[in-house]
Write a protein that holds these residues in place. Structure first.
Motif, PDB file in Angstrom:
ATOM      1  N   ASN A  40       0.821  -1.212   0.000  1.00 29.04           N
ATOM      2  CA  ASN A  40       0.000   0.000   0.000  1.00 29.04           C
ATOM      3  C   ASN A  40       0.861   1.270   0.000  1.00 29.04           C
ATOM      4  OD1 ASN A  40      -2.129  -1.798   0.117  1.00 29.04           O
ATOM      5  ND2 ASN A  40      -2.475  -1.515   2.311  1.00 29.04           N
ATOM      6  N   GLN A  41       1.537   1.487  -1.108  1.00 26.59           N
ATOM      7  CA  GLN A  41       2.417   2.639  -1.280  1.00 26.59           C
ATOM      8  C   GLN A  41       1.912   3.535  -2.406  1.00 26.59           C
ATOM      9  OE1 GLN A  41       5.595   2.946   0.636  1.00 26.59           O
ATOM     10  NE2 GLN A  41       4.363   1.487   1.823  1.00 26.59           N
ATOM     11  N   SER A  42       2.254   4.805  -2.323  1.00 30.95           N
ATOM     12  CA  SER A  42       1.947   5.754  -3.396  1.00 30.95           C
ATOM     13  C   SER A  42       3.239   6.346  -3.931  1.00 30.95           C
ATOM     14  CB  SER A  42       1.040   6.880  -2.900  1.00 30.95           C
ATOM     15  OG  SER A  42      -0.239   6.391  -2.576  1.00 30.95           O
ATOM     16  N   ILE A  43       3.364   6.371  -5.249  1.00 34.03           N
ATOM     17  CA  ILE A  43       4.518   6.970  -5.916  1.00 34.03           C
ATOM     18  C   ILE A  43       4.031   8.215  -6.627  1.00 34.03           C
ATOM     19  CG2 ILE A  43       6.406   6.602  -7.558  1.00 34.03           C
ATOM     20  CD1 ILE A  43       5.718   3.535  -7.265  1.00 34.03           C
ATOM     21  N   ILE A  44       4.613   9.362  -6.305  1.00 33.37           N
ATOM     22  CA  ILE A  44       4.197  10.622  -6.920  1.00 33.37           C
ATOM     23  C   ILE A  44       5.244  11.013  -7.956  1.00 33.37           C
ATOM     24  CG2 ILE A  44       3.731  13.059  -6.559  1.00 33.37           C
ATOM     25  CD1 ILE A  44       3.213  10.573  -3.745  1.00 33.37           C
ATOM     26  N   VAL A  45       4.782  11.159  -9.190  1.00 32.92           N
ATOM     27  CA  VAL A  45       5.655  11.470 -10.325  1.00 32.92           C
ATOM     28  C   VAL A  45       5.257  12.820 -10.896  1.00 32.92           C
ATOM     29  CG1 VAL A  45       6.350  10.765 -12.654  1.00 32.92           C
ATOM     30  CG2 VAL A  45       5.976   9.032 -10.883  1.00 32.92           C
ATOM     31  N   GLU A  46       6.246  13.633 -11.159  1.00 35.61           N
ATOM     32  CA  GLU A  46       6.000  14.918 -11.816  1.00 35.61           C
ATOM     33  C   GLU A  46       7.052  15.111 -12.896  1.00 35.61           C
ATOM     34  OE1 GLU A  46       5.988  19.586 -10.555  1.00 35.61           O
ATOM     35  OE2 GLU A  46       4.779  18.215  -9.315  1.00 35.61           O
ATOM     36  N   GLY A  47       6.589  15.328 -14.117  1.00 38.24           N
ATOM     37  CA  GLY A  47       7.527  15.388 -15.234  1.00 38.24           C
ATOM     38  C   GLY A  47       8.175  14.035 -15.428  1.00 38.24           C
ATOM     39  N   GLU A  48       9.501  14.019 -15.505  1.00 40.66           N
ATOM     40  CA  GLU A  48      10.195  12.748 -15.735  1.00 40.66           C
ATOM     41  C   GLU A  48      10.733  12.114 -14.457  1.00 40.66           C
ATOM     42  OE1 GLU A  48      14.650  14.573 -16.744  1.00 40.66           O
ATOM     43  OE2 GLU A  48      13.539  13.459 -18.263  1.00 40.66           O
ATOM     44  N   LYS A  49      10.470  12.748 -13.295  1.00 38.41           N
ATOM     45  CA  LYS A  49      11.081  12.280 -12.059  1.00 38.41           C
ATOM     46  C   LYS A  49      10.062  11.864 -11.004  1.00 38.41           C
ATOM     47  CE  LYS A  49      15.565  14.568 -12.304  1.00 38.41           C
ATOM     48  NZ  LYS A  49      16.549  15.398 -11.570  1.00 38.41           N
ATOM     49  N   ILE A  50      10.539  11.025 -10.101  1.00 43.71           N
ATOM     50  CA  ILE A  50       9.772  10.658  -8.915  1.00 43.71           C
ATOM     51  C   ILE A  50       9.958  11.756  -7.878  1.00 43.71           C
ATOM     52  CG2 ILE A  50       9.556   8.961  -7.053  1.00 43.71           C
ATOM     53  CD1 ILE A  50      10.828   6.919  -9.076  1.00 43.71           C
ATOM     54  N   ARG A 149      15.941   2.958 -22.993  1.00 46.72           N
ATOM     55  CA  ARG A 149      17.217   3.664 -23.003  1.00 46.72           C
ATOM     56  C   ARG A 149      18.289   2.675 -23.440  1.00 46.72           C
ATOM     57  NH1 ARG A 149      14.802   5.772 -18.583  1.00 46.72           N
ATOM     58  NH2 ARG A 149      14.665   8.050 -18.507  1.00 46.72           N
ATOM     59  N   ILE A 150      19.120   3.083 -24.364  1.00 51.56           N
ATOM     60  CA  ILE A 150      20.158   2.184 -24.871  1.00 51.56           C
ATOM     61  C   ILE A 150      21.538   2.760 -24.558  1.00 51.56           C
ATOM     62  CG2 ILE A 150      21.206   1.167 -26.930  1.00 51.56           C
ATOM     63  CD1 ILE A 150      18.462   1.128 -28.227  1.00 51.56           C
ATOM     64  N   TYR A 151      22.358   1.939 -23.923  1.00 50.00           N
ATOM     65  CA  TYR A 151      23.790   2.215 -23.781  1.00 50.00           C
ATOM     66  C   TYR A 151      24.471   1.197 -24.687  1.00 50.00           C
ATOM     67  CZ  TYR A 151      22.571   5.100 -19.771  1.00 50.00           C
ATOM     68  OH  TYR A 151      22.020   6.068 -18.963  1.00 50.00           O
ATOM     69  N   THR A 152      25.131   1.673 -25.724  1.00 52.02           N
ATOM     70  CA  THR A 152      25.566   0.752 -26.768  1.00 52.02           C
ATOM     71  C   THR A 152      27.070   0.723 -26.984  1.00 52.02           C
ATOM     72  OG1 THR A 152      25.267   0.111 -29.089  1.00 52.02           O
ATOM     73  CG2 THR A 152      25.203   2.467 -28.590  1.00 52.02           C
ATOM     74  N   ALA A 153      27.539  -0.460 -27.368  1.00 53.63           N
ATOM     75  CA  ALA A 153      28.950  -0.647 -27.708  1.00 53.63           C
ATOM     76  C   ALA A 153      29.224  -0.350 -29.175  1.00 53.63           C
ATOM     77  CB  ALA A 153      29.376  -2.078 -27.388  1.00 53.63           C
ATOM     78  N   LEU A 393      14.792   9.154 -11.910  1.00 59.83           N
ATOM     79  CA  LEU A 393      13.939   9.163 -13.084  1.00 59.83           C
ATOM     80  C   LEU A 393      12.814   8.149 -12.902  1.00 59.83           C
ATOM     81  CD1 LEU A 393      16.647   9.351 -15.905  1.00 59.83           C
ATOM     82  CD2 LEU A 393      15.068  11.163 -15.225  1.00 59.83           C
ATOM     83  N   ALA A 394      11.644   8.504 -13.396  1.00 57.16           N
ATOM     84  CA  ALA A 394      10.452   7.682 -13.175  1.00 57.16           C
ATOM     85  C   ALA A 394      10.369   6.553 -14.200  1.00 57.16           C
ATOM     86  CB  ALA A 394       9.193   8.536 -13.207  1.00 57.16           C
ATOM     87  N   ASP A 395      11.247   5.572 -14.039  1.00 55.91           N
ATOM     88  CA  ASP A 395      11.174   4.317 -14.795  1.00 55.91           C
ATOM     89  C   ASP A 395      10.538   3.295 -13.858  1.00 55.91           C
ATOM     90  OD1 ASP A 395      12.552   5.690 -16.732  1.00 55.91           O
ATOM     91  OD2 ASP A 395      13.977   4.064 -17.118  1.00 55.91           O
ATOM     92  N   MET A 417       6.264   2.571 -17.432  1.00 55.04           N
ATOM     93  CA  MET A 417       6.522   4.011 -17.476  1.00 55.04           C
ATOM     94  C   MET A 417       8.011   4.217 -17.643  1.00 55.04           C
ATOM     95  SD  MET A 417       5.943   6.879 -14.469  1.00 55.04           S
ATOM     96  CE  MET A 417       4.225   7.273 -14.816  1.00 55.04           C
ATOM     97  N   LYS A 418       8.394   5.063 -18.572  1.00 52.96           N
ATOM     98  CA  LYS A 418       9.804   5.420 -18.770  1.00 52.96           C
ATOM     99  C   LYS A 418       9.913   6.932 -18.760  1.00 52.96           C
ATOM    100  CE  LYS A 418      12.208   5.776 -22.600  1.00 52.96           C
ATOM    101  NZ  LYS A 418      12.903   5.550 -23.893  1.00 52.96           N
ATOM    102  N   GLY A 419      10.714   7.448 -17.855  1.00 51.10           N
ATOM    103  CA  GLY A 419      10.895   8.890 -17.778  1.00 51.10           C
ATOM    104  C   GLY A 419       9.590   9.642 -17.549  1.00 51.10           C
ATOM    105  N   GLY A 420       8.688   9.050 -16.776  1.00 52.72           N
ATOM    106  CA  GLY A 420       7.422   9.702 -16.451  1.00 52.72           C
ATOM    107  C   GLY A 420       6.338   9.543 -17.483  1.00 52.72           C
TER     108      GLY A 420
END
Length: 428
Positions: A40-50, A149-153, A393-395, A417-420
């Motif tokens: 029973n938790q609430s996560i508050i997101v605004e824009g791209e962030k928690i 999101r990709i971190y690539t070689a 970031l709200a991922d 959700m990715k980035g909000g």
């Protein structure tokens, strides 16, 4: 007077006073730092962030958007530290390279990226392709296409004839003599140039093939492929740029050389000995097992004609050993981050790694931790991602059921959700 009120409202809206918040009501929330399930938790997101995480179900104001996940388990967006986002296994894979142009590779990669995100993987580390992976990363970052999101070689680095030499298995007239620009090196000077070229092209990480591989059309799958001075030159040059080096490795001697050179992570690690595990612990080297790839390759090898004979024989011999190696490395205390080698098997089936790792003895919540917080630590982005807490970031993803009790529910991602921004929300 009316125009002044409207103007004032516009100023308030544009300044963010009335900016819409998203409030997620989570019936269960996995705290991946403590490996506990909170209720029973609430996560508050605004824009791209928690903005905050609070106990209980936060009341909703007129400007808030509610995401009701009271009947689900919520956790940070998943991270797969070893994928090949450009391609996917197929019986025609070895001839497709002669048919597909860069544009063909790019268009084929688009659904792979989307299905990966929809499976709950909001961040991936791409471990080598043609270079299209760099353009795909940029397109996703610029919101032109949908994906994680990709971190690539970019293009992997190998010696002539090594696992990532792009001309393996072709007729001599087509082989040519690829060099550092194509990720093929011989000697420390070539090694430095290849790293610098990769960074110039836009690589976020350097990937080397420290030993032979299973799926390349080359005879050996486990022998070391670099001399010590070559590996050291690669690591030193990458360090100057502030980026990590990952080492594909099946054979033990190649792993030892890579760890000694200061490699950041060992990928696969099939024939890893306890001596090498101890070296990795002492050097603080990460291990990314990719058990799903080994299991899948061994199964595909049983299908007549699916792989060329030289690949089939290696897949049958090496593939299924990775799970046992992972079990021993985990018991030994080697640092482990979640990675699957998706592309060796169909994208979107990354969840299978959860099943294999728990089957081998890692507790359910530790595997989820390996696919969230540990992935962020491996990438060096734990200040931004990997945990659901204020300032990150709200991922955020959710699954039906409780994965702390039944890890199989990780295949049923109902919210992403990715980035909000919400990319997936279903009741299934």
């Amino acid at each position: 007077m009316k125009s002044l009120i409207l103007a004032g409202s516009f100023i308030l809206l544009s300044s963010g006073v009335f900016a819409q918040r998203t409030i997620i009501h989570a019936g269960k929330l996995i705290d991946v730092k403590s490996n506990k399930v909170l209720e029973n938790q609430s996560i508050i997101v605004e824009g791209e962030k928690i903005i905050s995480v609070v106990s209980g179900f936060q009341p909703i104001s007129i400007n808030d958007r509610l995401v009701d996940l009271k009947d689900a388990t919520v956790m940070p967006g998943l991270m797969d530290m070893h994928v090949h986002i450009e391609s996917q296994t197929s019986p025609t894979r070895y001839v497709d390279g002669f048919r597909d142009n860069e544009a063909d590779v790019a268009y084929k990669a688009l659904p792979y990226a989307k299905i990966t995100l929809m499976a709950g993987f909001t961040t991936v580390r791409d471990m080598g392709g043609t270079g299209v992976n760099i353009a795909l990363r940029n397109a996703i970052n610029n919101e032109l296409v949908v994906g994680p999101r990709i971190y690539t070689a970019g293009k992997s680095i190998a010696p002539t004839g090594g696992h990532a030499d792009p001309t393996n298995g072709v007729k001599r007239e087509l082989m040519g003599d690829p060099g550092p620009d194509q990720g093929v090196i011989n000697g420390p000077y070539d090694a430095r140039k290849a790293v610098r070229q990769a960074v110039k092209y836009g690589s976020d990480v350097i990937k080397v093939t420290a030993t032979g591989g299973v799926l390349s059309v080359a005879r050996d799958g486990s022998a070391p492929q670099f001399q010590q001075d070559e590996l050291e030159a690669i690591v030193e040059t990458a360090r100057d740029f502030g980026i990590h080096v990952a080492a594909h490795a099946h054979g033990d001697e190649g792993m030892k050389r890579a760890v000694k050179a200061g490699i950041h992570s060992i990928e696969h690690g099939t024939l890893m000995t306890e001596e090498t595990m101890e070296m990795m612990k002492k050097a603080d080297t990460w291990y990314v097992p990719t058990v799903t790839a080994g299991m899948s390759a061994a199964e595909y090898a049983k299908i007549p004609g699916y792989y060329p004979p030289v690949v089939r024989d290696k897949a049958m011999r090496i593939g299924a050993q990775i799970q046992d190696t992972f079990a021993r490395a985990y018991q030994k205390g080697v640092k482990i981050a979640f990675g699957t080698d998706a592309g060796v098997f169909p994208h979107g089936e990354n969840y299978r790694e959860f099943l294999y790792l728990t089957e081998a003895g890692m507790p359910n919540l530790e595997v989820i931790q390996a696919a969230t917080l540990r992935g962020a630590q491996l990438l060096g982005i734990e200040d931004k991602l990997g945990v659901i807490e204020s300032g990150k970031l709200a991922d955020i993803i959710a699954v039906k059921g409780d994965p702390s009790k039944d890890i199989a529910v990780m295949q049923n991602v109902i919210f992403v959700m990715k980035g909000g921004e919400v990319f997936k929300q279903s009741a299934d």
